[in-house]
Every structure is written in structure tokens, then in C-alpha cells.
Design an enzyme around this catalytic site. Structure first.
Site, short mmCIF file in Angstrom:
data_model
loop_
_atom_site.label_atom_id
_atom_site.label_comp_id
_atom_site.label_asym_id
_atom_site.label_seq_id
_atom_site.Cartn_x
_atom_site.Cartn_y
_atom_site.Cartn_z
N THR A 1 11.71 -18.24 -51.43
CA THR A 1 11.06 -16.99 -51.82
C THR A 1 11.01 -16.88 -53.17
O THR A 1 11.56 -17.67 -53.88
CB THR A 1 11.77 -15.93 -50.88
OG1 THR A 1 10.77 -14.86 -51.08
CG2 THR A 1 12.95 -15.66 -51.15
N GLY B 1 2.34 -6.19 -42.30
CA GLY B 1 2.73 -7.37 -42.72
C GLY B 1 3.65 -8.25 -41.63
O GLY B 1 4.14 -9.37 -41.80
N ASP C 1 2.64 -19.72 -44.87
CA ASP C 1 2.21 -18.21 -44.85
C ASP C 1 0.68 -18.17 -44.31
O ASP C 1 0.24 -17.20 -43.75
CB ASP C 1 2.08 -17.73 -46.26
CG ASP C 1 3.61 -17.34 -46.81
OD1 ASP C 1 4.45 -16.79 -46.05
OD2 ASP C 1 3.71 -17.14 -47.81
N LYS D 1 8.80 -20.09 -55.33
CA LYS D 1 7.84 -20.84 -54.51
C LYS D 1 7.17 -21.87 -55.26
O LYS D 1 6.64 -22.97 -54.63
CB LYS D 1 6.75 -19.69 -53.75
CG LYS D 1 7.39 -18.93 -52.77
CD LYS D 1 6.68 -18.08 -52.25
CE LYS D 1 6.97 -17.55 -50.92
NZ LYS D 1 6.03 -16.57 -50.36
N GLY E 1 -5.57 -8.63 -54.66
CA GLY E 1 -4.59 -9.60 -55.36
C GLY E 1 -5.28 -11.07 -55.37
O GLY E 1 -6.01 -11.56 -54.70
N GLY F 1 -2.60 -13.53 -56.25
CA GLY F 1 -1.31 -14.25 -56.39
C GLY F 1 -1.16 -15.42 -55.02
O GLY F 1 -2.04 -15.63 -54.51
N SER G 1 14.89 -12.23 -43.67
CA SER G 1 14.66 -13.91 -43.02
C SER G 1 16.01 -14.11 -42.41
O SER G 1 15.93 -14.88 -41.21
CB SER G 1 14.38 -14.89 -44.07
OG SER G 1 13.00 -14.72 -44.39
#
Ligand code: NDP
Length: 274
Positions: A65, A236, A105, A69, A128, A130, A22
Site C-alpha cells: 500500500t 469503497g 484493485d 505501490k 481523480g 491516480g 487489511s
């Protein structure tokens, strides 16, 4: 914290941040647009301290991050609808001491799906349960794509499926299952888990689109197998850059320079350091 008059200061809070891309991405964006700006790194466990610091300063905003979060949500004055639905904040905007939480996101992955023309038909298998998976489930739902989820812990996967309105498939049920799109939203494939696959190899079939939310390494084991089997593969990176561009817009009101941001991240990945 002192911020020079007229200077835009943003930053990132998380722990660890040594490998975060970032800073390089946002600094390149600020630089390319000729803005007097800085992007600082708050590598700490003390999320309460950092939130207090930005509230009492003219820092415009932060990327948030791991591992903050979710925890950060209780420390903010308002949270937008998407972040509430995802259950996580990855961006804070500071309106003169009033702190608002966002999550870019879902829209970041959405922009990637739109760029690739993925919408409106078929089924996606989401691996996943999460925060990243929740963002992905929202992006898929908004594009009319049915979703099936699978997860290492069945209880969490079932709860996710119920809450996000999708079906749950155990690993055993994946045998013989076929989807148009597979999305890996687990860390399986990152450097410390690089020799593992998030689902049995047989799930990956020719003509699927396989998306791995991991961007470092650029090609995970899952993407390697998918490429060998003739699938379209997407790392990603695209989601990461799009979610970053949306953060940039929240802080500055300007569209993030996608190409510049992408080049900065790719440059870092090639050099394997930032
Ligand atoms: P969370 O910790 O919230 O969720 C992790 C998920 O992965 C859980 O479902 C967990 O299963 C599963 N998991 C973790 N370790 C393993 C393992 N060893 N084997 C199988 N399953 C495992 O993480 P996030 O959702 O925030 O992030 C997931 C990934 O998404 C990250 O690795 C990150 O790289 C990527 N990401 C990419 C973004 C981008 O912009 N490209 C943005 C955000 C995330 P269980 O429930 O059983 O614990």
C-alpha cells in the site's frame, strides 16, 4: 525471517499502517478457514529491505500500500498485465524467491460493479487520475461503460484521459453535465478532508449511482449528498473486500470468504479501531 514449516505467512507493507484494515480482514479470513496462518505488518519506508526479506524467506506474499505501490515494481521479477496497465502493484506473490506483482484493485472494483449490476451502458464520471482511478478506468472499460475523467490538476487529468482512452472534463465543463455513474477516486472525503467535496455539489443528481472508493468513513460527504438526492450509493468497502479476497486467492489458491472479510472490516469501522 523464520517461518514455521507448513505455516502460511503473508503481510502488508506500507507507511503509515496504523489505520489499515487489511490485517483484520485477512486474519479473519485465515481463521475462518482453519488455516495455520499469520498476517504480519511491515510498517516501513524501506520497501527494498522488505522485498529482500520476503525473497529470502517462505513468506507467501504481501499486500502493498501507500507509498510503495509504484516504487515496488522495479524490485520484482515479473509483473502481471493488469498491474502493468494500472501502473501499480498492490499484491506480491512469492514463488520460492521469484516475486510476481499483481494489482487486484481493478478486479475488486469490477466485482463490486458486477454485484450491483452496473455494466454495458451509459457513462461514468471518474474523479481523480491516480492509481485507484486507473484501476477504475480499466474496470469500467472492461464492462463497456464510457468514461469521462476530471481531476484537480488538469495536466495530469488530460494525460490520464489520453492514456486510458476516455474524455477529459474540467470542473467548469461539469456544469450541466450528467452521467449515470460517478466514482470518486480521490482522498477527498477522508477524515482529514471530510468537509470537502471532490466535485461541485450540482454534479450529483437524482437517479445517479454514486460510488466513493473511500471506505473509511463509510459515508463520505459526497455519499451523504447523493443519498439525500435519491441516488444509489456505494462505499469503497465492497471494492476493498473484493480486492482482498483476490489477494487471498493469489496467496492460498482458495476463494476468499467474502462475507467473513466484510464482517471483519465492518466490525473495525464500527469500533473505529483495529
Ligand atoms: P493517488 O495519490 O495515486 O491519487 C490521488 C488522486 O486524488 C489524484 O488524482 C489527485 O489529484 C487527487 N487528489 C488528492 N488530493 C486531492 C485534493 N485535496 N483535492 C482534489 N483532488 C485531490 O491515490 P490513489 O489513487 O491510490 O487513491 C485514491 C483514493 O482511493 C484513496 O483515498 C483511497 O481511499 C481510495 N482507494 C480505495 C481502494 C478500495 O479498495 N476501496 C483501493 C485503493 C484506493 P492531483 O493529480 O491533482 O494530485
Amino acid at each position: 525471517m523464520q517461518v514455521e514449516e507448513g505455516k502460511i505467512v503473508c503481510g502488508i507493507v506500507g507507511l503509515p499502517l496504523g489505520h489499515s484494515l487489511s490485517p483484520a480482514m485477512h486474519r479473519a479470513a485465515f481463521h475462518s478457514m482453519g488455516l495455520d496462518a499469520d498476517y504480519r505488518v511491515f510498517e516501513t519506508n524501506d520497501i527494498k529491505g522488505v522485498v529482500g526479506l520476503i525473497r529470502s524467506s517462505s513468506i507467501r506474499g504481501l499486500s502493498v500500500t501507500m507509498p510503495h505501490k509504484r516504487e515496488v515494481m522495479a524490485l520484482l521479477d515479473d509483473i502481471d498485465d493488469t498491474a502493468l496497465r494500472v501502473g501499480a502493484v498492490n499484491t506480491i506473490v512469492n514463488f520460492s524467491g521469484r516475486l510476481v506483482g499483481h494489482n487486484t484493485d481493478a478486479a475488486g472494483l469490477g466485482a463490486c460493479l458486477d454485484e450491483e449490476g452496473i455494466a454495458g451502458h451509459g457513462e461514468a464520471l471518474l474523479i481523480g487520475a491516480g492509481g485507484a482511478a486507473r484501476a477504475a478506468a480499466l474496470a469500467l472499460k472492461e464492462r463497456g461503460i464510457r468514461t469521462a475523467v476530471t481531476n484537480r490538476s488538469e495536466a495530469r487529468g488530460l494525460a490520464f484521459a489520453q492514456e486510458m482512452g476516455c474524455k477529459y472534463l474540467s470542473f467548469e465543463e461539469l456544469e450541466g453535465y450528467s452521467a449515470e455513474v460517478i466514482i470518486n477516486a480521490t482522498p477527498v472525503g477522508m477524515s482529514h478532508l471530510k468537509d470537502l467535496l471532490p466535485v461541485p455539489e450540482a454534479v450529483v443528481r437524482k437517479d445517479m449511482t454514486v460510488i466513493d472508493l473511500i471506505y473509511n468513513p463509510p459515508e463520505t460527504g459526497l455519499l451523504l449528498i447523493a443519498r439525500e438526492r435519491g441516488c444509489r450509493i456505494i462505499s469503497g468497502l465492497s471494492m476493498f473486500v473484493h480486492q482482498g479476497a483476490l489477494q487471498f486467492r493469489l496467496w492460498t489458491g482458495l476463494n476468499g470468504p467474502i462475507d467473513i472479510m466484510k464482517d471483519a472490516v465492518e466490525g473495525c469501522l464500527k469500533r473505529s479501531r483495529c
